[in-house]
Structure formats: structure tokens, C-alpha cells
Design a protein around this motif. Structure first.
Motif, PDB file in Angstrom:
ATOM      1  N   SER A 176       0.724  -1.093   0.093  1.00  0.00           N
ATOM      2  CA  SER A 176       0.441  -0.027  -0.233  1.00  0.00           C
ATOM      3  C   SER A 176       0.874   1.023   0.144  1.00  0.00           C
ATOM      4  N   ASP A 177       2.013   0.873   0.881  1.00  0.00           N
ATOM      5  CA  ASP A 177       2.876   2.103   0.630  1.00  0.00           C
ATOM      6  C   ASP A 177       3.784   2.207  -0.647  1.00  0.00           C
ATOM      7  N   TYR A 178       4.076   1.838  -1.452  1.00  0.00           N
ATOM      8  CA  TYR A 178       4.393   1.942  -2.910  1.00  0.00           C
ATOM      9  C   TYR A 178       4.037   2.105  -4.100  1.00  0.00           C
ATOM     10  N   ASP A 179       5.273   3.760  -4.504  1.00  0.00           N
ATOM     11  CA  ASP A 179       4.949   4.831  -4.908  1.00  0.00           C
ATOM     12  C   ASP A 179       4.419   4.635  -6.116  1.00  0.00           C
ATOM     13  N   GLU A 191       5.717   0.180  -7.698  1.00  0.00           N
ATOM     14  CA  GLU A 191       7.357   0.691  -7.672  1.00  0.00           C
ATOM     15  C   GLU A 191       7.560   1.225  -6.567  1.00  0.00           C
ATOM     16  N   LYS A 192       8.527   1.142  -5.391  1.00  0.00           N
ATOM     17  CA  LYS A 192       8.728   2.025  -4.325  1.00  0.00           C
ATOM     18  C   LYS A 192      10.326   2.567  -4.931  1.00  0.00           C
ATOM     19  N   THR A 193      10.657   3.559  -4.710  1.00  0.00           N
ATOM     20  CA  THR A 193      11.425   4.151  -5.072  1.00  0.00           C
ATOM     21  C   THR A 193      12.189   4.852  -4.029  1.00  0.00           C
ATOM     22  N   LYS A 194      13.808   4.516  -3.876  1.00  0.00           N
ATOM     23  CA  LYS A 194      14.741   5.361  -2.891  1.00  0.00           C
ATOM     24  C   LYS A 194      15.835   6.538  -3.451  1.00  0.00           C
ATOM     25  N   ALA A 195      15.657   6.042  -4.701  1.00  0.00           N
ATOM     26  CA  ALA A 195      16.725   7.838  -5.432  1.00  0.00           C
ATOM     27  C   ALA A 195      16.177   7.153  -6.852  1.00  0.00           C
ATOM     28  N   ASN A 196      16.028   8.340  -7.616  1.00  0.00           N
ATOM     29  CA  ASN A 196      15.632   7.792  -9.019  1.00  0.00           C
ATOM     30  C   ASN A 196      16.402   9.166  -9.554  1.00  0.00           C
TER      31      ASN A 196
END
Length: 750
Positions: free
Chosen positions: A253-256, A312-317
Motif C-alpha cells: 500500500s505504501d509503494y510510490d 514500485e518503491k523508489t529510494k533514489a530516482n
């Protein structure tokens, strides 16, 4: 809003893939890095370029497009008289779907009224008994002041004991009041439900659409409260159901970013939301709905088709990234080996940022395009042909090997007793009307049941008479100063004093109230026993001969017994069937000729086919019979009466089963037709490649860490390109979910 489980039992692919962005390392099929590079490039040496990419993780879940369902049910236990619709019928909101036995509902309503009257009466009497008992204890506690010093010393805790008893009784009064109010509330709710049925016993469609399920009455007409009688599906309103991923186990649920790929196009999605009432009811019953996703853009979905949904979950784009296998450590210092202009290697200290399982962000020390050494054990192909990736359909077929014309409203009459058939009053193909005599059975059980019911009435009368006699004796003894009553109603006897007049009065009041309570209980129990006796006696001549009558109209399609046959309880006597339909019932069972997935049925709206004399006959799934996981699953429903979990009845076929309609009707002769073919897995416009171009990579430090890659051709170079695979292969082909796309060129071994 109600959400439902999949009608089809499609296989779920939950792929947590750790994926490379750039040429080189591949991750494992668990939590993953996103393979999203601006320009993935590699050389034939053990170097990879520094590239811009994304540090993060990716999950891919498989969803199936299914119709939104609307359940139709009674909110009270009823007996169904008739269901007017069958799978395949189209209904509008407000159309009558079924009708229940109003006479039975009237009986239930009267029982509720009697129960409410009894509850109110007994609560009032019990409250008076409690008040009187408290007054008696208060009076007895006050009498301790008249005891002598010696007696007070012996009974110094008497007053405290009385006070404790009084406090306990007062607490019981509060609890009894709450319990009474709860019981009254529940009885009133039941009465309202039955009153609604009595006023109008019809079940009306809550939503327009296609009838896809009806309760089968072959095993009886009784339906529990909130049991699905009819399900109507809106085939124009499709949702993406991620089968097998219940909301209590969902971790994304918390994925970007969340999106679905439909016909090669990306559409953002959001999860369907559930109210707090739904979540509480689900937790109480440990039955949670599936995760469903929808897109505001409303892409065109096809019922029964499967679609990959990406999280998708992003840490750095848009960060410079290198593989972890390129980074070396010396204390807190991080460094890599960079290829120089002379072809050698030079050590370069770097500063790092975010990381995932395979890649690390480089914030200082490297520039885009520089080649960084990594330790590769994979042999780069030198002899190969080019394979160009395309998008195509991907299907795995399933088969229903047994099918037959479905008859509307078939009801099996079963015997309720063990005995002998006296007469069968109808024969096969007879038309019957409600109330017509069907058969007579001679059973000692019937006679014994009447006798048992009569004995229960006599026993209740005798028990009540004995209770009243006991109370009358206590009253007489107490009024005449008898010791037995005095001993039974006092805890302490005052020395050298006459029996206290106030306590005498209170004790007499207690006995009188207890008589009233016994009378109220007796009247209520007697009415229930008499009702049971009347019900058992109905249709019974008193000698054990029980007459059974038709409960609705129909045609006798089968007679299983004849006069003189001995039958057991539950034995089939005959079947009454409505009109024949143009619907085929398809059952999924083992076959020597086809690969069959037994716990899988077609989805509503899904296209199906079968071969007949070399010609393909097409049709569509229009409903399901309710078997196995389909029968056992629950539906979350929310209406003006609250939130409910409703369920289906097992069809009794012993196999997963569904209904289809053929486009041009049922052929006269189906004996030469093949099995009904439908989809087990079905995707449109997806990346499908030969399985031989996919390579497996196992982490030598962790044998369970498995990933996959292909060798991608990029100009004069070959790139080790990680890919996410589905769980599905068909023949020599595999479905690829991520990593390569249409137009990419892949090395195909020569």
C-alpha cells in the motif's frame, strides 16, 4: 460497496523480483531493485558503464478482470418457495428474483413476538425479585444491632457480608439490564426482518445485470440469513481482482507507483478501499476480501483476461548507480576500479548514497559512461543469431470434459424419515402444482415423533405443577411460622425475638414473585412445545403415515421409488424440474485426453469454444455453479442494515462447474463435440520469448537466490539484461513481465 473473490481459480503469480538496472548482476525473485535504466549498456569484458537509474524495489502481482458482483439475500432464516431466475437471465433493479414461504415467515414472526413478550415479562419479574431480595438483606443487616455483645462478637462480619451481597446483587442488576436490552434489540431486529418478509416475501434485484449464480434447491429449501440466493453481475463494470492476495496480507500500500499494463499501455491504478466496518467484520470472521485495483482512466478490459499489476518503491530516482559487486571496502572507504584510456584499471574512491539489494547510488567519484569493473563468471555469447522481441497473446487452455443442458429449478424431494413408501401419487412427466399430493410414507418415526412431542407437553405440565406445589407449601409454612420456610429464607435467626414481620412480608413477596416467574416460563415453554406438536402432526395421520405435498409448480423429471420400497432418512424420492433452458452446465473433472486444472472455471463473460464435426462453436461463460473454493468463499456486502458476509451453497456436483451459452444455441446432437475449452491463463499483447534465450543465475552464497537474464544486443555490444519472468510457460515459450520490450534484439544461441 461489496467486493467479491474471483469466480475463476486462476493461478496467482506474486513476483517479488530483485532486478538489475544496468548490465551485469541479476537479483533474486523476492524484494527487488527496479530494472529501469536510461541506456543499459555492457561490453564483452567484465565492465559495466555508470548509468542513470532508479534505486528501489518492484513487485508484480497478477490480476484478472472480473465483473462486479451484487449479492441478493434475505436477512432472516427462510424457506425458499421458488427462484424465478436462472444463470444467464438479464434483470433490472427491482425485478423479483425469488419468493420465500410467507406462512413460515409468519410462524417465525409470531415466535419472535412470543419471545419478546416472554423476555419483557420475565425481566420485569426478575427485577422485582432482585429488588425484594436487596430489601430483605437490608432488613436483616439492620437486625444485627439487636444482638447481644457476645453474639455480635461471634457475628462481627455479618453486616459486612450483607453489604457485600447487596453490592453484588446491584452489579448483577446492571448486567441483567444490559443483557435484557441486548436481547430485546436482537429480537426486534429479527421481527423487523420477518415482518418485511410477511409484508412482501419477494427478493428483488439490488442491481441490474446478468444473473450469474442461483442457490440450488436440490438439497432443501431452507436458506440461512445472509445466504446468497441470487448473484447479479454487472458485466459492463470490470475490476482487476488480485486473486489470493487478501487485504490483511497485502504489503504494497505504501509503494510510490502502481500501474497496470493493458495491451502494452501503462495505466495508473489505486486499490479499492474498504470501510472500517468491513475490516472489523473481516477480522472477526477471519475472512478477508481480495485486493482489487482500478484505474481512473478506465482502460478497456476483457473479462477473464489477466493483467500484470506493478508496484514500485523508489529510494533514489535518476541517480548514478553501479552494481554492488563493483564496490570494494577499506574500512569506511568505498572504491571501484575504472577502465582507463589505455585499457587498464585504476582505483577510484567514491561516495555512495542509497542502496537496494543489487545496486548502489554514487554521489561523488564517478561520471556517467565510465566503465567500472565487476567480477563476472558468465560467458558472453560470441556465436548467436538475433531474435527481435514482439508482443503477442499468451494463453494456457483448460477444459470442461462433462457438459449437459441445464434444467431450470430442479428440486429433489427427499424423505425426512426412515420407513416404507405407501404410495407415489405422481409419475414421470406429470405436471404438478403447488399443494398437490406427491407421496405417502409409513414411518414409525412419524408416530414416535408425535408421541415424543405429546410427552414433552405432559412433562412440562407435570414439572410446572410440582414447582407450584413446592412454592405453595413454602408460603403456607412461612405464613404459619413453619421452621422449614424460615430456614430457607433467612440467613440468621435473632435470639429471643419473634420472627420479624417486615422480613416475613418480604419473604412472602419473594415466593409470590418466584411463582409468577415460573408461570411465565411455563406458559412460554408450553406454547413452543404445542407449536412443535402441531408442526409434527401436520400431514401425519397419527399412525405414522405422512403425506408430502408439492411446494411449487413444475414437472416430474424422475421418480426414484415405488410403493412398498423401504427408504432411509434423506433418500431421494423424486425430482421436480422447471422448463429446460438453452444453457449448458460444464463440469471440470479429470480427463485422459486433456490437461485439466480441476479447481479452475471460466470467468463470467469469458469466451469459450468447443469443436463439433470440424467446426468451432463459440460461446460465453454466463455463471457458475458454486463448488470448492468458489462455494466456500465469502462476499462482503454493505447495505442499509449494516455490513454482512454472505456465502454460496455447494452445488453438489462434486466438480468445479460453470454455465455457458453458445452463440447460436445448443446443437441437436452434442455427442460428437469435444470438451469445452476455456482459459486457464490468458494475456493479450505481452512479451513472450523462446524459453531457450532465458538464462538462470544462482547466487553461490545463497542457493535460493535465483534470478534470470537475457543477452541483449546493443549495437556492437552485448548486454547482460535482467528480466522478470512470470510463473507461466506454454510449450517452448515463456511470458516475460519486465526487462525487455517490443523491438529489443536478443541473442539466440546458434
Amino acid at each position: 460497496m461489496k467486493n467479491r473473490n474471483l469466480l475463476s481459480i486462476k493461478k496467482l503469480a506474486v513476483l517479488g523480483i530483485c532486478v538489475s538496472f544496468v548490465a551485469g548482476g541479476c537479483g533474486k525473485m523476492t524484494e527487488s531493485s527496479i530494472p529501469k535504466l536510461e541506456e543499459p549498456v555492457a561490453l564483452n569484458e567484465a565492465y559495466r558503464p555508470v548509468e542513470y537509474g532508479t534505486i528501489g524495489s518492484l513487485q508484480v502481482l497478477m490480476a484478472t478482470a472480473v465483473s462486479r458482483d451484487y449479492c441478493n439475500y434475505y436477512s432472516a432464516n427462510v424457506n425458499i418457495s421458488q427462484i424465478y431466475v436462472e444463470p444467464g437471465d438479464t434483470v433490472n433493479v427491482g425485478d423479483v428474483l425469488a419468493v420465500c414461504d410467507v406462512d413460515e415467515a409468519k410462524k417465525q414472526l409470531q415466535q419472535c413476538k412470543d419471545a419478546l413478550a416472554h423476555e419483557n415479562e420475565t425481566y420485569e419479574i426478575s427485577a422485582q425479585i432482585s429488588d425484594t431480595q436487596i430489601k430483605l438483606w437490608e432488613s436483616q443487616a439492620a437486625d444485627t444491632d439487636e444482638f447481644s455483645t457476645e453474639q455480635i462478637e461471634k457475628k462481627e462480619s455479618t453486616e459486612e457480608d450483607y453489604n457485600t451481597q447487596i453490592a453484588t446483587e446491584q452489579e448483577n442488576q446492571r448486567y441483567d439490564k444490559q443483557l435484557h436490552e441486548y436481547r430485546v434489540q436482537k429480537i426486534n431486529e429479527q421481527m423487523a426482518s420477518y415482518q418485511q418478509i410477511v409484508d412482501d416475501g419477494t427478493l428483488k434485484a439490488a442491481h441490474s445485470g446478468l444473473v450469474t449464480y442461483t442457490k440450488k434447491l436440490t438439497d432443501g429449501r431452507s436458506a440461512a440469513a445472509y445466504e446468497n440466493i441470487v448473484i447479479v453481475s454487472d458485466t459492463d463494470d470490470l475490476v482487476l481482482d488480485i486473486k489470493g492476495t487478501a487485504i490483511n496480507e497485502y504489503k504494497y500500500s505504501d509503494y510510490d507507483k502502481k500501474y497496470v499494463i493493458v495491451d502494452g499501455e501503462k495505466y495508473d491504478v489505486t486499490e479499492s478501499q474498504y470501510t472500517s466496518e468491513v475490516l472489523v467484520l473481516s477480522k472477526i470472521n477471519n475472512r478477508y476480501p481480495d485486493v482489487c485495483v482500478e484505474s481512473r482512466e478506465k482502460p478497456f478490459l476483457t473479462a477473464g483476461q489477466m493483467y500484470p499489476v506493478y508496484f514500485e518503491k523508489t529510494k533514489a530516482n535518476q541517480a548514478l548507480v553501479v552494481g554492488k559487486d563493483s564496490i570494494y571496502k577499506d574500512g569506511d572507504t568505498r572504491y571501484v576500479y575504472v577502465k582507463n584510456d589505455e585499457g587498464g584499471r585504476e582505483k577510484r574512491i567514491i561516495t555512495t548514497g542509497e542502496s537496494d539489494e543489487n545496486y548502489t547510488q554514487v554521489t561523488e567519484g564517478l561520471k556517467e559512461g565510465e566503465l567500472v569493473y565487476y567480477n563476472s563468471t558468465d560467458q558472453v555469447p560470441t556465436k548467436y543469431s538475433k531474435y527481435t522481441v514482439t508482443r503477442s497473446d499468451f494463453d494456457i487452455a483448460n477444459y470442461g470434459v462433462r457438459y449437459s443442458r441445464s434444467d431450470a429449478g430442479t428440486i429433489t424431494e427427499t424423505c425426512d424419515y426412515e420407513g416404507q413408501i405407501v404410495s407415489v401419487n405422481v409419475k414421470q412427466d406429470d405436471t404438478v402444482e403447488k399443494g398437490m399430493l406427491l407421496y405417502v410414507v409409513d414411518t414409525g418415526e412419524g408416530k414416535a415423533a408425535i408421541t415424543e412431542a405429546k410427552n414433552a407437553i405432559d412433562s412440562e405440565n407435570e414439572s410446572y405443577a410440582q414447582k407450584i406445589a413446592d412454592y405453595d407449601k413454602q408460603i403456607k409454612d412461612l405464613s404459619e411460622g413453619g421452621s422449614s420456610a424460615e430456614e430457607n429464607n433467612r440467613q440468621d435467626e435473632k435470639p429471643d425475638t419473634a420472627y420479624d414481620e417486615q422480613q416475613l412480608k418480604l419473604n412472602l413477596q419473594l415466593l409470590d414473585l418466584q411463582k409468577k416467574l415460573a408461570s411465565a416460563d411455563h406458559t412460554y415453554q408450553l406454547s413452543r412445545l404445542q407449536s412443535a406438536y402441531d408442526s409434527i402432526s401436520a400431514g401425519n395421520d397419527g399412525k405414522g403415515n405422512i403425506s408430502v405435498y408439492a411446494k411449487n409448480d413444475g414437472k416430474v423429471s424422475k421418480v426414484s421409488v415405488k410403493a412398498g420400497d423401504n427408504v432411509e432418512e434423506g433418500s431421494d424420492i423424486l425430482q421436480i424440474t422447471g422448463n429446460s433452458t438453452d444453457v449448458l452446465l460444464v463440469q471440470v473433472k479429470d480427463s485422459n485426453s486433456y490437461k485439466v486444472y480441476k479447481d479452475n472455471i471460466a470467468d463470467v463473460g469469458e469466451r469459450v469454444s468447443l469443436e463439433l464435426d470440424g467446426t468451432t462453436i463459440y460461446g460465453s461463460c454466463i455463471g457458475f455453479a458454486g463448488y470448492g473454493s468458489v462455494a466456500q468463499k465469502g462476499y462482503i456486502n454493505q447495505d442499509d442494515k449494516g455490513v454482512h458476509i454472505t456465502g454460496n451453497t455447494d452445488s453438489g456436483y462434486g466438480n468445479a462447474a460453470f454455465y455457458i451459452k453458445l452463440d447460436n444455441g445448443i446443437p441437436d446432437d452434442l455427442t460428437r463435440a469435444s470438451a469445452v475449452k476455456f482459459s486457464y491463463v490468458s494475456f493479450k499483447k505481452v512479451v513472450v520469448v523462446p524459453t531457450s534465450i532465458i538464462h538462470k543465475q544462482v547466487n553461490p552464497m545463497d542457493k535460493d537466490d535465483i534470478s534470470y537474464y537475457v543477452w541483449k544486443i546493443d549495437g556492437d555490444s552485448v548486454v547482460k539484461q535482467p528480466v522478470i519472468l512470470s510463473d507461466y510457460t506454454s510449450g517452448s515459450n515463456t511470458l516475460v513481465l519486465y526487462g525487455i520490450d517490443e523491438g529489443d534484439e536478443i541473442c539466440l544461441a546458434s
